[in-house]
Design a protein around this motif. Structure first.
Motif, PDB file in Angstrom:
ATOM      1  N   VAL A  57       0.858  -1.177   0.000  1.00 32.30           N
ATOM      2  CA  VAL A  57       0.000   0.000   0.000  1.00 32.30           C
ATOM      3  C   VAL A  57       0.893   1.225   0.000  1.00 32.30           C
ATOM      4  CG1 VAL A  57      -1.702   1.312   1.276  1.00 32.30           C
ATOM      5  CG2 VAL A  57      -1.849  -1.173   1.191  1.00 32.30           C
ATOM      6  N   LEU A  58       0.807   2.035  -1.041  1.00 33.00           N
ATOM      7  CA  LEU A  58       1.668   3.200  -1.140  1.00 33.00           C
ATOM      8  C   LEU A  58       1.181   4.298  -0.213  1.00 33.00           C
ATOM      9  CD1 LEU A  58       2.179   3.298  -4.985  1.00 33.00           C
ATOM     10  CD2 LEU A  58       3.708   2.385  -3.239  1.00 33.00           C
ATOM     11  N   PRO A  59       2.078   5.058   0.360  1.00 33.34           N
ATOM     12  CA  PRO A  59       1.678   6.120   1.285  1.00 33.34           C
ATOM     13  C   PRO A  59       0.926   7.218   0.572  1.00 33.34           C
ATOM     14  CG  PRO A  59       4.013   6.269   0.789  1.00 33.34           C
ATOM     15  CD  PRO A  59       3.534   4.975   0.191  1.00 33.34           C
ATOM     16  N   GLU A  60       0.198   7.970   1.354  1.00 29.41           N
ATOM     17  CA  GLU A  60      -0.622   9.047   0.803  1.00 29.41           C
ATOM     18  C   GLU A  60       0.205  10.035   0.017  1.00 29.41           C
ATOM     19  OE1 GLU A  60      -3.060  12.410   3.054  1.00 29.41           O
ATOM     20  OE2 GLU A  60      -3.901  10.421   3.313  1.00 29.41           O
ATOM     21  N   ALA A  61       1.465  10.240   0.424  1.00 29.18           N
ATOM     22  CA  ALA A  61       2.310  11.224  -0.252  1.00 29.18           C
ATOM     23  C   ALA A  61       2.577  10.863  -1.700  1.00 29.18           C
ATOM     24  CB  ALA A  61       3.641  11.358   0.497  1.00 29.18           C
ATOM     25  N   GLU A  62       2.468   9.553  -2.057  1.00 31.11           N
ATOM     26  CA  GLU A  62       2.720   9.142  -3.431  1.00 31.11           C
ATOM     27  C   GLU A  62       1.735   9.793  -4.398  1.00 31.11           C
ATOM     28  OE1 GLU A  62       4.993   7.172  -4.848  1.00 31.11           O
ATOM     29  OE2 GLU A  62       6.089   6.919  -2.977  1.00 31.11           O
ATOM     30  N   CYS A  63       0.581  10.157  -3.892  1.00 31.92           N
ATOM     31  CA  CYS A  63      -0.432  10.755  -4.747  1.00 31.92           C
ATOM     32  C   CYS A  63      -0.215  12.241  -4.916  1.00 31.92           C
ATOM     33  CB  CYS A  63      -1.816  10.479  -4.152  1.00 31.92           C
ATOM     34  SG  CYS A  63      -3.160  10.776  -5.298  1.00 31.92           S
ATOM     35  N   GLY A  64       0.607  12.843  -4.063  1.00 31.53           N
ATOM     36  CA  GLY A  64       0.863  14.267  -4.173  1.00 31.53           C
ATOM     37  C   GLY A  64      -0.338  15.095  -3.774  1.00 31.53           C
ATOM     38  N   ASP A  65      -0.595  16.143  -4.544  1.00 35.56           N
ATOM     39  CA  ASP A  65      -1.714  17.043  -4.289  1.00 35.56           C
ATOM     40  C   ASP A  65      -3.027  16.267  -4.356  1.00 35.56           C
ATOM     41  OD1 ASP A  65      -3.603  19.016  -4.227  1.00 35.56           O
ATOM     42  OD2 ASP A  65      -2.805  20.150  -5.918  1.00 35.56           O
ATOM     43  N   ARG A  66      -3.843  16.350  -3.296  1.00 36.22           N
ATOM     44  CA  ARG A  66      -5.118  15.630  -3.286  1.00 36.22           C
ATOM     45  C   ARG A  66      -5.990  15.987  -4.487  1.00 36.22           C
ATOM     46  NH1 ARG A  66      -7.244  13.200   1.311  1.00 36.22           N
ATOM     47  NH2 ARG A  66      -5.871  13.172   3.113  1.00 36.22           N
ATOM     48  N   SER A  67      -5.927  17.254  -4.935  1.00 39.48           N
ATOM     49  CA  SER A  67      -6.787  17.698  -6.031  1.00 39.48           C
ATOM     50  C   SER A  67      -6.450  16.990  -7.339  1.00 39.48           C
ATOM     51  CB  SER A  67      -6.675  19.212  -6.221  1.00 39.48           C
ATOM     52  OG  SER A  67      -5.366  19.576  -6.637  1.00 39.48           O
ATOM     53  N   ARG A  68      -5.258  16.375  -7.418  1.00 33.27           N
ATOM     54  CA  ARG A  68      -4.850  15.707  -8.645  1.00 33.27           C
ATOM     55  C   ARG A  68      -5.029  14.201  -8.561  1.00 33.27           C
ATOM     56  NH1 ARG A  68       0.800  17.789 -10.744  1.00 33.27           N
ATOM     57  NH2 ARG A  68       0.025  16.673 -12.549  1.00 33.27           N
ATOM     58  N   CYS A  69      -5.500  13.704  -7.429  1.00 35.34           N
ATOM     59  CA  CYS A  69      -5.706  12.269  -7.276  1.00 35.34           C
ATOM     60  C   CYS A  69      -7.000  11.851  -7.962  1.00 35.34           C
ATOM     61  CB  CYS A  69      -5.753  11.899  -5.805  1.00 35.34           C
ATOM     62  SG  CYS A  69      -4.199  12.230  -4.955  1.00 35.34           S
ATOM     63  N   MET A  70      -7.054  10.581  -8.344  1.00 33.56           N
ATOM     64  CA  MET A  70      -8.250  10.084  -8.996  1.00 33.56           C
ATOM     65  C   MET A  70      -9.444  10.145  -8.059  1.00 33.56           C
ATOM     66  SD  MET A  70      -8.865   6.451 -10.872  1.00 33.56           S
ATOM     67  CE  MET A  70      -7.535   6.765 -12.015  1.00 33.56           C
ATOM     68  N   THR A  71     -10.547  10.656  -8.568  1.00 33.40           N
ATOM     69  CA  THR A  71     -11.750  10.777  -7.763  1.00 33.40           C
ATOM     70  C   THR A  71     -12.671   9.589  -8.007  1.00 33.40           C
ATOM     71  OG1 THR A  71     -13.487  12.339  -7.134  1.00 33.40           O
ATOM     72  CG2 THR A  71     -13.159  12.002  -9.478  1.00 33.40           C
ATOM     73  N   GLU A  72     -13.627   9.413  -7.111  1.00 30.72           N
ATOM     74  CA  GLU A  72     -14.618   8.349  -7.267  1.00 30.72           C
ATOM     75  C   GLU A  72     -15.635   8.760  -8.324  1.00 30.72           C
ATOM     76  OE1 GLU A  72     -17.799   6.004  -4.385  1.00 30.72           O
ATOM     77  OE2 GLU A  72     -16.214   7.256  -3.538  1.00 30.72           O
ATOM     78  N   MET A  73     -15.893   7.866  -9.273  1.00 25.78           N
ATOM     79  CA  MET A  73     -16.802   8.170 -10.375  1.00 25.78           C
ATOM     80  C   MET A  73     -17.465   6.875 -10.824  1.00 25.78           C
ATOM     81  SD  MET A  73     -15.855   9.857 -14.115  1.00 25.78           S
ATOM     82  CE  MET A  73     -15.482  11.480 -13.436  1.00 25.78           C
ATOM     83  N   PRO A  74     -18.785   6.862 -11.044  1.00 27.65           N
ATOM     84  CA  PRO A  74     -19.438   5.643 -11.538  1.00 27.65           C
ATOM     85  C   PRO A  74     -18.790   5.151 -12.825  1.00 27.65           C
ATOM     86  CG  PRO A  74     -21.076   7.247 -10.837  1.00 27.65           C
ATOM     87  CD  PRO A  74     -19.751   7.951 -10.795  1.00 27.65           C
ATOM     88  N   PHE A  75     -18.682   3.851 -12.944  1.00 22.99           N
ATOM     89  CA  PHE A  75     -17.970   3.274 -14.077  1.00 22.99           C
ATOM     90  C   PHE A  75     -18.589   3.699 -15.403  1.00 22.99           C
ATOM     91  CE2 PHE A  75     -16.948  -0.427 -16.882  1.00 22.99           C
ATOM     92  CZ  PHE A  75     -15.585  -0.230 -16.927  1.00 22.99           C
TER      93      PHE A  75
END
Length: 217
Positions: A57-75
Motif C-alpha cells: 500500500v503506497l503512502p498518501e504522499a505518493e499521490c501528491g496534491d489531493r486535487s490531482r488524485c483520482m476521484t470516485e466516479m461511476p464506471f
C-alpha cells in the motif's frame, strides 16, 4: 492502527486497509477508500510470508496534491467521458467531420488553448471557425489519447483529464508533434454527456512549428 484478521476456512487474512483502482489514492479517515470497482489491494500483515498475492500500500504522499488524485466516479460515467474525449480525437483526425466535432460540445462551450499559444474560444461558433481553418491547412492528423483520470463527479457534472500525443502535417509540408494534457469539464444533457469547458496544457516544450502552422487562426 493495528491490523485485525478474520478467519476464513482456517486461513487468517489481513483486514482490507485500502481500496485502489488503477491510480494511487489517499486513504480516508476510516482507513479505506470507497470505490465502485471490485479490485482491491491488500496490506501485508507484519511478519507474513509474501505468497505473490500481496501488493504494497503506497503512502498518501505518493499521490501528491489531493486535487490531482483520482476521484470516485461511476464506471458508466467514466466510460462515457472517455468515449467523448476519444470521439473528439477521431473527429479532429478526420479533418472533415466538423459536425461530429461540434457535437462533443455544449452550445456555450469554452475551448481554452491559450496555454499552448492558441486562441480562447467562447462558444461553438468560435470553435467551428478555428477548426475550419485548421482542417483547411492540414493534410494529416493523428492523436493518441491515454492515461484517463477522473477529476471530479457530482451527479450531472463530471471532469476528466487525459494525456495526448498529437501529430500533424500541414499542406505546405510542415509537421508538428505535441505532448499535452486534455481537460474536459462535462455536463449531462438529454443526449448524453457534453463538454462545456475544454483546456489543453503542455507536458513537454512546444515546437516552433505549432505556431507556424496554427498561430494565425
Amino acid at each position: 492502527m493495528k491490523n485485525r484478521t478474520r478467519r476464513n476456512e482456517g486461513i487468517d487474512r489481513p483486514q482490507l486497509l485500502h481500496c485502489r483502482t488503477d491510480a494511487h489514492r489517499p486513504a480516508s479517515r476510516a482507513g479505506t477508500v470507497k470505490t465502485s470497482r471490485a479490485k482491491t489491494w491488500l496490506a501485508p500483515r507484519p511478519g507474513a510470508k509474501n505468497l505473490g498475492r500481496e501488493q504494497p500500500v503506497l503512502p498518501e504522499a505518493e499521490c501528491g496534491d489531493r486535487s490531482r488524485c483520482m476521484t470516485e466516479m461511476p464506471f458508466e460515467v467514466r466510460l462515457a467521458l472517455q468515449d467523448l474525449m476519444t470521439d473528439y480525437c477521431y473527429a479532429v483526425d478526420a479533418l472533415t467531420r466538423i459536425d461530429d466535432l461540434l457535437d462533443v460540445f455544449t452550445e456555450d462551450a469554452v475551448a481554452d488553448f491559450s496555454a499552448i499559444g492558441l486562441p480562447l474560444m467562447n462558444d461553438r461558433g468560435e470553435i467551428k471557425k478555428f477548426f475550419d481553418a485548421v482542417f483547411a491547412d492540414m493534410s494529416h492528423h493523428a492523436h493518441y489519447i491515454t492515461n484517463f483520470r477522473p477529476v471530479s463527479y457530482d451527479g450531472d457534472q463530471a471532469a476528466m483529464t487525459a494525456y495526448v500525443i498529437g501529430l500533424g502535417r500541414s499542406r505546405d509540408g510542415n509537421s508538428v508533434e505535441v505532448h499535452v494534457c486534455y481537460g474536459f469539464e462535462c455536463v449531462r444533457r438529454q443526449g448524453g454527456w457534453r463538454c462545456r469547458h475544454y483546456t489543453i496544457t503542455p507536458m513537454l516544450p512546444l515546437p516552433a512549428s505549432l505556431d507556424e502552422i496554427h498561430g494565425e487562426h
